[in-house]
Design a protein around this motif. Sequence first.
Motif, mmCIF file in Angstrom:
data_model
loop_
_atom_site.group_PDB
_atom_site.id
_atom_site.type_symbol
_atom_site.label_atom_id
_atom_site.label_comp_id
_atom_site.label_asym_id
_atom_site.label_seq_id
_atom_site.Cartn_x
_atom_site.Cartn_y
_atom_site.Cartn_z
ATOM 1 N N ARG A 69 0.826 -1.210 0.000
ATOM 2 C CA ARG A 69 0.000 0.000 0.000
ATOM 3 C C ARG A 69 0.861 1.261 0.000
ATOM 4 O O ARG A 69 0.570 2.231 -0.689
ATOM 5 N N ARG A 70 1.919 1.234 0.774
ATOM 6 C CA ARG A 70 2.784 2.412 0.818
ATOM 7 C C ARG A 70 3.516 2.595 -0.510
ATOM 8 O O ARG A 70 3.650 3.726 -1.005
ATOM 9 N N ALA A 71 3.973 1.511 -1.103
ATOM 10 C CA ALA A 71 4.648 1.608 -2.400
ATOM 11 C C ALA A 71 3.709 2.194 -3.444
ATOM 12 O O ALA A 71 4.108 3.057 -4.242
ATOM 13 N N ALA A 72 2.444 1.757 -3.452
ATOM 14 C CA ALA A 72 1.472 2.264 -4.419
ATOM 15 C C ALA A 72 1.179 3.737 -4.173
ATOM 16 O O ALA A 72 1.074 4.529 -5.127
ATOM 17 N N ALA A 73 1.037 4.130 -2.908
ATOM 18 C CA ALA A 73 0.726 5.529 -2.592
ATOM 19 C C ALA A 73 1.877 6.445 -2.993
ATOM 20 O O ALA A 73 1.663 7.524 -3.571
ATOM 21 N N MET A 74 3.112 6.044 -2.702
ATOM 22 C CA MET A 74 4.268 6.856 -3.072
ATOM 23 C C MET A 74 4.381 7.001 -4.583
ATOM 24 O O MET A 74 4.674 8.081 -5.107
ATOM 25 N N LEU A 75 4.159 5.891 -5.283
ATOM 26 C CA LEU A 75 4.275 5.909 -6.740
ATOM 27 C C LEU A 75 3.190 6.781 -7.363
ATOM 28 O O LEU A 75 3.462 7.575 -8.281
ATOM 29 N N ALA A 76 1.959 6.677 -6.854
ATOM 30 C CA ALA A 76 0.859 7.493 -7.380
ATOM 31 C C ALA A 76 1.146 8.972 -7.177
ATOM 32 O O ALA A 76 0.896 9.799 -8.065
ATOM 33 N N ARG A 77 1.670 9.332 -6.019
ATOM 34 C CA ARG A 77 1.966 10.747 -5.763
ATOM 35 C C ARG A 77 3.072 11.258 -6.690
ATOM 36 O O ARG A 77 2.997 12.354 -7.228
ATOM 37 N N ALA A 78 4.132 10.449 -6.869
ATOM 38 C CA ALA A 78 5.223 10.869 -7.746
ATOM 39 C C ALA A 78 4.731 11.116 -9.165
ATOM 40 O O ALA A 78 5.139 12.081 -9.829
ATOM 41 N N LEU A 79 3.831 10.274 -9.640
ATOM 42 C CA LEU A 79 3.287 10.442 -10.989
ATOM 43 C C LEU A 79 2.351 11.641 -11.065
ATOM 44 O O LEU A 79 2.402 12.430 -12.013
ATOM 45 N N ALA A 80 1.472 11.779 -10.068
ATOM 46 C CA ALA A 80 0.495 12.866 -10.084
ATOM 47 C C ALA A 80 1.174 14.229 -10.032
ATOM 48 O O ALA A 80 0.690 15.204 -10.627
ATOM 49 N N ASP A 81 2.295 14.315 -9.338
ATOM 50 C CA ASP A 81 2.993 15.593 -9.191
ATOM 51 C C ASP A 81 4.009 15.855 -10.300
ATOM 52 O O ASP A 81 4.621 16.927 -10.339
ATOM 53 N N ALA A 82 4.220 14.893 -11.178
ATOM 54 C CA ALA A 82 5.236 15.042 -12.224
ATOM 55 C C ALA A 82 4.845 16.135 -13.216
ATOM 56 O O ALA A 82 3.660 16.348 -13.504
ATOM 57 N N ARG A 83 5.850 16.850 -13.731
ATOM 58 C CA ARG A 83 5.643 17.826 -14.808
ATOM 59 C C ARG A 83 6.028 17.153 -16.113
ATOM 60 O O ARG A 83 7.208 16.872 -16.359
ATOM 61 N N ILE A 84 5.026 16.865 -16.933
ATOM 62 C CA ILE A 84 5.246 16.183 -18.210
ATOM 63 C C ILE A 84 4.603 17.031 -19.295
ATOM 64 O O ILE A 84 3.374 17.085 -19.413
ATOM 65 N N HIS A 85 5.411 17.710 -20.060
ATOM 66 C CA HIS A 85 4.902 18.618 -21.085
ATOM 67 C C HIS A 85 5.269 18.073 -22.460
ATOM 68 O O HIS A 85 6.441 17.868 -22.757
ATOM 69 N N GLY A 86 4.255 17.850 -23.272
ATOM 70 C CA GLY A 86 4.481 17.308 -24.601
ATOM 71 C C GLY A 86 3.306 16.451 -25.019
ATOM 72 O O GLY A 86 2.152 16.804 -24.759
ATOM 73 N N PRO A 87 3.578 15.313 -25.660
ATOM 74 C CA PRO A 87 2.476 14.455 -26.108
ATOM 75 C C PRO A 87 1.627 13.950 -24.947
ATOM 76 O O PRO A 87 2.074 13.912 -23.792
ATOM 77 N N VAL A 88 0.416 13.553 -25.263
ATOM 78 C CA VAL A 88 -0.467 12.941 -24.269
ATOM 79 C C VAL A 88 0.195 11.679 -23.734
ATOM 80 O O VAL A 88 0.850 10.939 -24.473
ATOM 81 N N THR A 89 0.042 11.425 -22.439
ATOM 82 C CA THR A 89 0.594 10.211 -21.836
ATOM 83 C C THR A 89 -0.503 9.454 -21.096
ATOM 84 O O THR A 89 -1.620 9.939 -20.912
ATOM 85 N N ASN A 90 -0.134 8.264 -20.629
ATOM 86 C CA ASN A 90 -1.058 7.446 -19.840
ATOM 87 C C ASN A 90 -0.921 7.725 -18.349
ATOM 88 O O ASN A 90 -1.369 6.928 -17.522
ATOM 89 N N ARG A 91 -0.314 8.846 -17.966
ATOM 90 C CA ARG A 91 -0.057 9.155 -16.559
ATOM 91 C C ARG A 91 -1.336 9.106 -15.704
ATOM 92 O O ARG A 91 -1.364 8.486 -14.639
#
Length: 683
Positions: free
Chosen positions: A400-422
């Motif tokens: 659960r902690r691994a999933a929560a950390m990973l979800a937060r890292a992805l949600a907060d990421a700055r990804i500018h360019g093509p559409v992604t599956n984030r």
Amino acid sequence: MTTTITSVLVANRGEIACRVFTTARAMGLRTVAVFSDPDEHAPHVRMADAAVVLPGSTSAQTYLRGDLIIAAAQAAGADAIHPGYGFLSENAEFAQSVIDAGLTWIGPPPAAIEAMGSKVNAKKLMADAGVPVLGNIDPAGVTADDLPLLIKASAGGGGRGMRVVRSLDELDDAVAGAAREAASAFGDPTVFCETYVERGHHIEVQVMADQHGAVWAVGERECSIQRRHQKVIEEAPAPLVERIGGDLRDRLYTAARTAVAAIRYTGAGTVEFLADENGRFFFLETNTRLQVEHPVTELTTGTDLVAWQLRVAMGEHLDVRPPAAAGHAIEVRLYAEDPGADWQPQSGTVHAIEIADDVRFGPLDRPGIRVDSGIEAGSEISTFYDPMLAKVIGWAPDRRRAAAMLARALADARIHGPVTNRDMLVNTLRSDQFRSGHTDTGFIDSIGLDLLARPLAGGDDVRVAAAAAAVADAAEVRGRATVQAGLPTGWRNLASAYQTKRYLHTRADDQEIEVRYRHGRGGIDLPDLPDVSVVQASPDRVVVSVAGVRRTLTVARYRDDVFVDGPGVAVALRRVPRFVDPSAVARPGSLLAPMPGAVIRVAVTEGERVVAGQPLLWLEAMKMEHTVTAPADGVVATLSVEPGQQLSVGDVLAVISADDGDSTGTAAAEDHSDNPKHEERVG
């Protein structure tokens, strides 16, 4: 026998080349990259000590040319070749050619690759060795009682050449399409069928074998969350195995060791199984290479699998005991693709990619995030290769902690360019079903792609982001002023009309958003957002107060594209021009290319009558077929393409007119592909 390796050429590109270079450097080895023309400025090229060009753009011209790769190794003074995954990594002929050239092959013996290279032969070998298998079915002998079936390419993996067949009238087209794709990816059109287990669990065991007969089973992984038979999320240990208990793990390890011992395997490999909820499992295939998802095993066992590949190739003994596993690791594959548009691959420039991480390509000594990526700001996602941007991996003491950390890292990421599956990845990691550990191969269908692909940013978030973009754009314009630069843009000493800016929300079918604002004595007035006030605004940073809660949003612009990011919020916008160029407006009824690519087949001619849903032509982008169908009944008034033609996004493919001469149809071609992607995109 001891072998000395001083310099390693990686016969691959992107993330896996960078991954191998990282370990090779840490071991004191020199590194050599190869690159195609589109990859000339790629990070893996700069990361290597030396690099050799493979002239051309396509895989067939470059990374699939074993003769050129061997010549590159000899020219650069490399004495070993690491194949990575995909491309030539499971090509026994290439492996033998490397050895014949006097170079060290960092992989299993060619005979082992050949034994597992044909899935039909591999299943027979495994059955003879006592490993449980699903029976093969000859496509020519399929009956209704055999359905549903899974068609698979005999010579390759990674989802290429796979089709699910649920009715006999689909069989011939599915077999032909699978064979065509298998020939393109692996040079062998042979396909076979097996029983399709609707909601199974994809469980795989990491193995490592040395040249002295020792074999490790280094933990298992579950890779059941898939789309188009391609893995999306992988984790270790497997939730199914954890749920059922240690006996299942022991049986899986025994079967995996038996499988590799039967073919006298050496090096790293993966034995894949399909399991049901009761713990019954069947052999699927052995991947005679490193897997994309190997980091989850590295993080849970503290083992560098690439280092062991190199050490085994140099003749070293494995330790007496395999490393023990601890904690839980989850990996997601961040792709330039649009899940909400039937997983349509995307291309274009990655303007920015910033994912908070604790380490790149290496081990973690505490709970954290690892990022493996061969993409950086300025990288171009081309149509020639797999569109993976990064592998993002979270490791923690519990799942659960691994999933929560990973979800937060992805949600907060700055990804500018093509559409992604984030957004789809974050929604998956945060879903109740994922958190429960019930992640079979029907996971995406059971929840619904419409829910999983839903944008993280809701309607209110988008409106606030658009307002932030408007005031930031105004500040940016005012910052370029040469006269009275201290005054806000649009300032008047008397009350006046609101200024207006319009944006398209590019992640929501280009929905138009209008922002009205006015600078006054009390600050910036947003009449359509009464609960929102602007605390501070600069060209790249806006602080807003939403119902009394302050938030900081960053704003980045690349010509007309504007990206607004905040904690857990990412909104992509495009400025609406004040005036439209008439020449840029497509003729009504035009079918437009949904992505860059090449036309591979055309099924109609000008003047031909077509019905809604009828296939008109097929495009290939990123080694994936896309079927363009007629949006409505009508006549092909104009056919603008022919086989082999290269296309850009928005190019006119055809014009469909109604029988009365009026144009009909949609503004863009739909992607009805059910074909999995490029050979790089492997398990």
